[in-house]
Motif scaffolding. Sequence first.
Motif, PDB file in Angstrom:
ATOM      1  N   ASP A 231      30.757  29.249  18.337  1.00  8.07           N
ATOM      2  CA  ASP A 231      30.516  30.689  18.504  1.00  8.07           C
ATOM      3  C   ASP A 231      31.439  31.496  17.606  1.00  8.07           C
ATOM      4  N   ARG A 232      32.686  31.077  17.560  1.00  6.63           N
ATOM      5  CA  ARG A 232      33.703  31.809  16.809  1.00  6.63           C
ATOM      6  C   ARG A 232      34.771  30.841  16.375  1.00  6.63           C
TER       7      ARG A 232
ATOM      8  N   LYS B  64      41.246  26.952  14.372  1.00  6.81           N
ATOM      9  CA  LYS B  64      41.762  28.307  14.619  1.00  6.81           C
ATOM     10  C   LYS B  64      40.823  29.083  15.527  1.00  6.81           C
ATOM     11  N   ASP B  65      41.324  29.567  16.641  1.00  3.85           N
ATOM     12  CA  ASP B  65      40.597  30.468  17.555  1.00  3.85           C
ATOM     13  C   ASP B  65      39.178  29.982  17.839  1.00  3.85           C
TER      14      ASP B  65
ATOM     15  N   VAL C 151      40.752  27.979  21.331  1.00  7.66           N
ATOM     16  CA  VAL C 151      41.589  26.796  21.093  1.00  7.66           C
ATOM     17  C   VAL C 151      42.052  26.782  19.632  1.00  7.66           C
ATOM     18  N   SER C 152      43.347  26.656  19.448  1.00  7.07           N
ATOM     19  CA  SER C 152      43.917  26.514  18.105  1.00  7.07           C
ATOM     20  C   SER C 152      44.904  25.358  18.101  1.00  7.07           C
ATOM     21  N   PHE C 153      44.854  24.539  17.091  1.00 10.03           N
ATOM     22  CA  PHE C 153      45.878  23.501  16.918  1.00 10.03           C
ATOM     23  C   PHE C 153      45.783  22.953  15.509  1.00 10.03           C
TER      24      PHE C 153
ATOM     25  N   LEU D 254      34.123  19.479  16.183  1.00  9.33           N
ATOM     26  CA  LEU D 254      34.864  19.036  15.002  1.00  9.33           C
ATOM     27  C   LEU D 254      33.980  18.238  14.044  1.00  9.33           C
ATOM     28  N   LEU D 255      32.906  17.651  14.584  1.00  5.87           N
ATOM     29  CA  LEU D 255      31.979  16.889  13.748  1.00  5.87           C
ATOM     30  C   LEU D 255      30.806  17.741  13.268  1.00  5.87           C
TER      31      LEU D 255
END
Lengths: 247, 304
Positions: A54-55, A5-6, A20-22, A47-48
């Motif tokens: 940052d956010r 999310k964001d 980036v959100s998915f 992701l790891l």
Amino acid sequence: MITVKDLYVSYQGTEAIQNVSFQVNTGQLVGIIGPNGAGKSTLLKALLGLVPIDRGEITINNKPLKQIRRNIAYVPQRNIIDWDFPITVLDTVVMGNFPNLTLFKRPSKQQKAFALSCLEKVQMADLRHRQISELSGGQQQRVFLARALTQNPDFFFLDEPFVGIDAASEALMIKLLHEQSTQGKTILIVHHDLSKLNSYFDQIILLNKALISYGAPRETATAKHMNQAYNGQLAFWSESGESNEAY
Amino acid sequence: MVSLHSGQKAVNQMKLINFYYAIFEYEFLQRALLTSIMVGIICGVIGCFIILRGMSLMGDAISHAVLPGVALSYLLGINIFYGAVITGMLTAIGIGFINQNSRIKSDTSIGIMFSFAFAVGIIFITLLQSSSDLYHILFGNVLAVPKSELLMTLMVMIIVLLLVYLFFKELLITSFDPTMAAAYGLPNRLIHYLLMTLLTMSTVASLQTVGIVLVVAMLITPAATAYLLTNKLSIMLFLSAGVGIISSVIGLYFSFSYNLASGPTIVVVASILFALAFLLSPKHGFVFRKINARRKRLAFIQSK
């Protein structure tokens, strides 16, 4: 299920990932596609938990990353490995057990046997006593896939696994990864080559710092999206996503 | 000519026999032998991880950085172990800090920090006004190992072997694939500093035997020799310790028999063993590599 999310990530002072959100559902085989410097590897590292974010928020199976990271197998880019390290093929694969072992515990006989069975899956059992530099690029990558299989995780993250390897190794690896995804394993692959997108992936994350598009390859890798992601550097792009030319 | 040669041989044999009997006779020589063997083991084992992690220069740095701590300990009258570990670790942390917080590359930050620490150490020792101490600290004097130092070396050996045994899995994976290690949550930086602590302790333990200036050779030369002989880390650890022991014992013999400083004699023996492995290792040696390359070339020409 992986939920992002964001997400904002900066890498060495420059913004690498912006907003980036998915969401990736369980059992999907997903390709992360985009031009050089698009932040593909950075996204995988975020992701790891390997680079600070940052956010934004990353959850996997609705849990924060820290609680689930031992359930993710990571296959790094081939060029970061010291291939002259004094280690044999089988011992490399046995290492896949390490995330499942607590402190001071060594791999058991069963775990070593399981590692060997994973090595058989990638058709490398015959070469198990070789030192890893004595292998071809494709064989080396298959050994690392065997290591990931040995970890027996629910998630596989692979960073450019098919770069510089032979076609037979690539075909075997993608076949094994498809098998894993049908067994409910979720797989993310940072991918460079734009051919065979349809046959390789269930979903595609098309990235150029921001998320350009996300969905099934046919809907995602459209001429419009691809031009947007690659800034018009793709000379020819057929909408089928099955063939392409140099960019 | 012949008689001169055999005369020389007889002298050498006498020296070896003398050394053999002296070991049973003199306690100082027994202590020297035990210390040398233990230092061979300690440095051999730690050295494997140092060279596999590409940290040979770091090994050199930490060994030099121990000097101000040793000098301060003399000044304050405490065991040199404490002072040495403190300045060694401070230097390791300083190097890491400069590295991560500036554009300075790691070899440069290592160079800056260790020459600084070494310089401070020399000033301290000059203040102590004891040049013979300085000489022994720098170049080793294994024939004058007191019992307390022997015990300290034993303690260091036990700690090093125990920690390497317990954390073998973690040391292996953080050396081979630090990214995977970090991905599944291993504290890479903590393991790095654990290794730095062990490195500092190894340096202190080696002070009497080889001296600060040459500790790095005991760390990397036996390990590099073992690296050329095997493709398995566990075997490399044993081989490296073995090469370390052989170098120490043969070096001690020459030091005793010809009245030479022990550090240099040990290091020269270790280097000769390395040269043998470099030339003659079955898989990675220079000679067999050339022969194999030639054989392949010939086979290629004949196949045409």
